[in-house]
Structures are given as structure tokens and as C-alpha cells.
Motif scaffolding. Structure first.
Motif, PDB file in Angstrom:
ATOM      1  N   ASP A 188       0.825  -1.197   0.000  1.00  0.00           N
ATOM      2  CA  ASP A 188       0.000   0.000   0.000  1.00  0.00           C
ATOM      3  C   ASP A 188       0.866   1.257   0.000  1.00  0.00           C
ATOM      4  N   PRO A 189       0.390   2.343  -0.646  1.00  0.00           N
ATOM      5  CA  PRO A 189       1.121   3.611  -0.612  1.00  0.00           C
ATOM      6  C   PRO A 189       1.275   4.115   0.815  1.00  0.00           C
ATOM      7  N   ARG A 190       2.340   4.855   1.048  1.00  0.00           N
ATOM      8  CA  ARG A 190       2.566   5.453   2.358  1.00  0.00           C
ATOM      9  C   ARG A 190       2.001   6.871   2.360  1.00  0.00           C
ATOM     10  N   THR A 191       1.337   7.238   3.429  1.00  0.00           N
ATOM     11  CA  THR A 191       0.644   8.532   3.478  1.00  0.00           C
ATOM     12  C   THR A 191       1.015   9.318   4.741  1.00  0.00           C
ATOM     13  N   ARG A 192       2.282   9.292   5.099  1.00  0.00           N
ATOM     14  CA  ARG A 192       2.719  10.046   6.274  1.00  0.00           C
ATOM     15  C   ARG A 192       2.602  11.552   6.022  1.00  0.00           C
ATOM     16  N   PRO A 193       2.425  12.338   7.068  1.00  0.00           N
ATOM     17  CA  PRO A 193       2.494  13.799   6.921  1.00  0.00           C
ATOM     18  C   PRO A 193       3.880  14.207   6.426  1.00  0.00           C
ATOM     19  N   ALA A 194       3.980  15.395   5.855  1.00  0.00           N
ATOM     20  CA  ALA A 194       5.227  15.853   5.237  1.00  0.00           C
ATOM     21  C   ALA A 194       6.431  15.719   6.176  1.00  0.00           C
ATOM     22  N   ALA A 195       6.270  16.136   7.426  1.00  0.00           N
ATOM     23  CA  ALA A 195       7.396  16.140   8.362  1.00  0.00           C
ATOM     24  C   ALA A 195       7.798  14.743   8.813  1.00  0.00           C
ATOM     25  N   GLU A 196       6.980  13.725   8.474  1.00  0.00           N
ATOM     26  CA  GLU A 196       7.299  12.352   8.849  1.00  0.00           C
ATOM     27  C   GLU A 196       7.630  11.473   7.639  1.00  0.00           C
ATOM     28  N   ALA A 197       7.608  12.065   6.472  1.00  0.00           N
ATOM     29  CA  ALA A 197       7.748  11.287   5.230  1.00  0.00           C
ATOM     30  C   ALA A 197       9.190  10.840   4.996  1.00  0.00           C
ATOM     31  N   VAL A 198       9.305   9.829   4.139  1.00  0.00           N
ATOM     32  CA  VAL A 198      10.607   9.289   3.725  1.00  0.00           C
ATOM     33  C   VAL A 198      10.730   9.472   2.212  1.00  0.00           C
ATOM     34  N   VAL A 199      11.811  10.112   1.794  1.00  0.00           N
ATOM     35  CA  VAL A 199      12.058  10.366   0.366  1.00  0.00           C
ATOM     36  C   VAL A 199      13.389   9.733  -0.010  1.00  0.00           C
ATOM     37  N   VAL A 200      13.395   8.957  -1.093  1.00  0.00           N
ATOM     38  CA  VAL A 200      14.609   8.259  -1.492  1.00  0.00           C
ATOM     39  C   VAL A 200      14.950   8.536  -2.954  1.00  0.00           C
ATOM     40  N   VAL A 201      16.248   8.489  -3.228  1.00  0.00           N
ATOM     41  CA  VAL A 201      16.776   8.407  -4.589  1.00  0.00           C
ATOM     42  C   VAL A 201      17.536   7.101  -4.645  1.00  0.00           C
ATOM     43  N   VAL A 202      17.234   6.275  -5.630  1.00  0.00           N
ATOM     44  CA  VAL A 202      17.877   4.960  -5.733  1.00  0.00           C
ATOM     45  C   VAL A 202      18.651   4.889  -7.049  1.00  0.00           C
ATOM     46  N   LEU A 335       3.577  16.706  -3.507  1.00  0.00           N
ATOM     47  CA  LEU A 335       3.330  15.365  -2.973  1.00  0.00           C
ATOM     48  C   LEU A 335       3.419  15.316  -1.452  1.00  0.00           C
ATOM     49  N   LEU A 336       4.344  16.066  -0.878  1.00  0.00           N
ATOM     50  CA  LEU A 336       4.479  16.054   0.579  1.00  0.00           C
ATOM     51  C   LEU A 336       3.272  16.706   1.252  1.00  0.00           C
ATOM     52  N   ASP A 338       0.182  16.832   0.217  1.00  0.00           N
ATOM     53  CA  ASP A 338      -1.122  16.223  -0.057  1.00  0.00           C
ATOM     54  C   ASP A 338      -0.994  14.695  -0.069  1.00  0.00           C
ATOM     55  N   PRO A 339      -1.024  14.069   1.112  1.00  0.00           N
ATOM     56  CA  PRO A 339      -0.882  12.605   1.171  1.00  0.00           C
ATOM     57  C   PRO A 339      -1.937  11.854   0.367  1.00  0.00           C
ATOM     58  N   ALA A 340      -3.160  12.406   0.247  1.00  0.00           N
ATOM     59  CA  ALA A 340      -4.207  11.721  -0.518  1.00  0.00           C
ATOM     60  C   ALA A 340      -3.852  11.696  -2.004  1.00  0.00           C
ATOM     61  N   ALA A 341      -3.374  12.818  -2.536  1.00  0.00           N
ATOM     62  CA  ALA A 341      -2.957  12.860  -3.946  1.00  0.00           C
ATOM     63  C   ALA A 341      -1.754  11.953  -4.167  1.00  0.00           C
ATOM     64  N   ARG A 342      -0.872  11.937  -3.187  1.00  0.00           N
ATOM     65  CA  ARG A 342       0.303  11.062  -3.260  1.00  0.00           C
ATOM     66  C   ARG A 342      -0.135   9.605  -3.368  1.00  0.00           C
ATOM     67  N   ALA A 343      -1.104   9.216  -2.563  1.00  0.00           N
ATOM     68  CA  ALA A 343      -1.592   7.836  -2.582  1.00  0.00           C
ATOM     69  C   ALA A 343      -2.274   7.505  -3.905  1.00  0.00           C
TER      70      ALA A 343
END
Length: 377
Positions: A188-202, A335-336, A338-343
Motif C-alpha cells: 500500500d502507498p505510504r501517506t505520512r504527513p510531510a514532516a514524517e515522510a521518507v524520500v529516497v533516490v535509488v 506530494l508532501l 497532499d498525502p491523498a494525492a500522493r496515494a
């Protein structure tokens, strides 16, 4: 059953080599092809291939895979080219012993090897192209020389995207996307608030991959995510770039986790809210984009290049111009915040990722190789 022998000049586990591993496993599973992999050096990919019971040979010679890098001088290029030609003769003996019906070169250097090896074994040569053969990547004269060699030596080409195909010579060509092994269970998509989110570059740490652009974009965010991660190591003489990124992160005040090389980034992708792809040159394909989508990430990817063939922006993810810090910052903010749009984007992206299943790619490759072998009869 037809026998295909694949050639690679390096056994380091970068994107193209891992894509080849998946392809050979799936191609063998079609029941139509017997596959053999030949490397010109030992390395992690040899063990990975053998772990999947893929016949794997190492044919060594007086060639260093770190030679002939982008920016190598004329003398270095000529010396490396001659070494590849000599090694190609020895590889040809192994190709012949393997009973090959067709040879597939998996890199530009492997193309040089294959030109000699296929001629010695008297079988057709196909070039599987993982890089755009363009002046902005190789330089004008090397790109011209590579295209000329392909035109002379190859019966056909497998391009990893339409973007790559536009840079290739006029030969029979099939588009075979680097397929991914889709997860058995959906995440499932992750929907954390902006200050709790995880952003990666792989991906590999390399100047053209744009990790520096990403750090500048994160520094400009109004609310920064809880974790920022650069997942990947350095290869091919680019080791100093990590130190440059570490220094830049410190100067910008952006706490960054550097993981180094990881064999399987799925553990990072399945926990991240957002995956960022930020190449500053046009990406030939961007298989990490598909991997992130399949893992339930909301994806931001750079254009032009292959990602534009993967993502319909605003539907499966967001596309931004490569190298544009402001556009990347704005996409991250969107994206950060708006967690709903992100999902919503993540779910659509997860569905889109199914179109790039490795087994579909293997069927495309098998069908194309059939035509190459038939033409040689």
C-alpha cells in the motif's frame, strides 16, 4: 532449442547488468531458449547468475573494464579498443564451444567484443542497447564511431526505450523495456504527513544521475521530510562524487543517509513515501522508476528520455525537467503537502508497473532473436 550467448564487459552490479540477469532468467523460462552468459572479468554478477543456475563463463584477457570511460583520451580509447578486439577473438572460441545460434552484446564495449566473437563463431550479432548513443553522453566522435560499428557488425538491435532507439543506426530494431520482477504481494502507498515522510533516490552515485540537484531541491522545501536517503554506491571511477555529495549536504544543512551499494533496494522502496529520479541527462529508460511504482511509491521522474514512456504525468506520477531544481522542489512540495494525492498517484503507478513485467520483455526479446536466427539460416 535455440542457444543465445550474452556478452558483458563488466560483472559489477549496475542497472544494465541486473536487467540482464532478470532477462536471462525469464528468457530461459519461455522454454524457447538456452542461455549462456560470458563476462570478461570476475565479479558479483558472476555469482548472481550462477545462483539462478544460468550457465556463466569468465573469459579473461588484457582488458580493464575501467578503461575507455567517458572522457578517456584518444590514446586510451585506441588502446582499450585494440585490447577488446584481441579479447573478442578468445571470446569467440567460447561462443563457438557453447553452440551459440546468436550472440547478444550487452554494452558498447561488449559490442566491440561481439563484433569479433560473432564473426569467429559464424553466428549473427545483436546489440542490446542500454544507453542512448548520443553526443551528450559519449561525445560526438565516439557516438559516431559506435553507430558505425553497429551498422557494420550487427544484424539487429534491442533498444531499452523509444528514446534510445532514436539514437541508433538504421537496423532492424525492437523495443524491449528492461522488465522488472513484480512483487508477489502489493504494498500500500505510504501517506505520512510531510514532516514524517521518507524520500529516497535509488541508483548509482554519478554526476549525470543528478543527486546534487535533488539535495538542492530538498534544501528549498518549506517542510523537509523526516528521512532523506541516497541508496546506491559508486562504480567506474566515480568514487569521489560521493564525497562531493556529502560535502554539499553538509553545506545545505540537509541530513542525508548514504547507504552505499545495496544488492536489493526493495526494502527502501517499500518503506518510502516518494521515490525521486533526477537524472540531468536524458535517461535511456529508468528501470528504478518502474521498481518504485511497483513498490507503492509516489514517483517523481526527470525528462526527457525513457521516464516519459513510463509515466503519464499527473496520472502515474509527476514528471519534471531534468536539472530543474525549482521544478523538482515544487513537485516534492505537491506530494508532501497532499498525502491523498500522493496515494492516488502511487496506486495508479502500481497498476502501470504491471505493463513492464519481465516475462513480457522476455517474450519480446525471444520473438526478435527468432527473426535474427532465421535470417541467418
Amino acid at each position: 532449442m535455440t542457444t543465445a550467448v550474452f556478452l558483458a564487459h563488466t560483472a559489477a552490479p549496475s542497472g544494465a547488468e541486473l536487467a540482464t540477469l532478470r532477462l536471462l532468467d525469464a528468457l530461459r523460462a519461455t522454454g524457447r531458449y538456452r542461455v549462456t552468459m560470458i563476462y570478461t572479468e570476475d565479479g558479483p554478477m558472476v555469482a548472481r547468475m550462477r545462483a539462478r543456475d544460468i550457465e556463466t563463463l569468465v573469459v579473461r584477457g588484457q582488458f580493464d573494464s575501467r578503461a575507455m570511460r567517458i572522457g578517456t583520451g584518444v590514446l586510451g580509447l585506441l588502446t582499450g579498443f585494440l585490447a577488446l578486439l584481441r579479447l573478442g577473438w578468445n571470446v569467440g572460441a567460447a561462443v563457438k564451444s557453447a553452440g551459440a545460434d546468436v550472440v547478444v552484446a550487452e554494452s558498447t564495449k561488449a559490442l566491440v567484443l561481439g563484433a569479433v566473437a560473432a564473426r569467429r563463431a559464424r553466428v549473427p550479432l545483436v546489440w542490446q542497447v542500454h544507453d542512448r548513443v548520443s553526443p551528450d553522453y559519449f561525445g560526438r566522435i565516439p557516438a559516431m564511431a559506435i553507430r558505425a560499428l553497429a551498422r557494420l557488425a550487427c544484424r539487429g538491435q534491442l533498444a531499452n526505450s523509444h528514446a534510445t532507439a532514436t539514437t541508433l543506426p538504421d537496423l532492424p530494431t525492437a523495443i524491449a523495456y528492461p522488465g522488472v520482477e513484480l512483487p508477489v504481494t502489493q504494498t500500500d502507498p505510504r501517506t505520512r504527513p510531510a514532516a514524517e515522510a521518507v524520500v529516497v533516490v535509488v541508483g548509482r552515485l554519478s554526476p549525470w544521475k543528478g543527486q546534487d540537484v535533488f539535495l538542492h531541491a530538498v534544501a528549498a522545501l518549506t517542510v523537509r521530510p523526516a528521512r532523506v536517503m541516497l541508496v546506491g554506491g559508486t562504480f567506474f571511477g566515480e568514487e569521489p562524487y560521493r564525497a562531493q555529495l556529502e560535502k554539499l549536504a553538509a553545506e545545505l544543512g540537509v541530513p542525508v543517509e548514504f547507504t552505499g551499494h545495496v544488492d536489493d533496494p526493495s526494502e527502501y522502496l517499500t518503506t518510502a513515501d516518494i521515490l525521486v529520479h533526477c537524472s540531468v541527462l536524458p535517461e535511456p529508460f529508468g528501470q528504478v522508476v518502474v521498481e518504485g511504482m511497483a513498490a507503492g511509491c509516489a514517483v517523481i521522474a526527470a525528462t526527457p528520455g525513457g521516464p516519459a514512456e513510463i509515466i503519464d504525468t499527473g496520472v502515474h506520477g509527476l514528471l519534471v525537467p531534468g536539472g530543474d531544481v525549482g521544478a523538482l522542489t515544487a513537485a516534492l512540495e505537491t506530494l508532501l503537502d497532499d498525502p491523498a494525492a500522493r496515494a492516488r498517484l502511487a496506486r495508479a503507478g502500481r497498476d502501470r508497473a504491471r505493463d513492464f513485467d519481465i516475462h513480457a520483455s522476455a517474450r519480446t526479446v525471444a520473438d526478435f532473436l527468432d527473426t535474427m536466427v532465421t535470417r541467418g539460416d
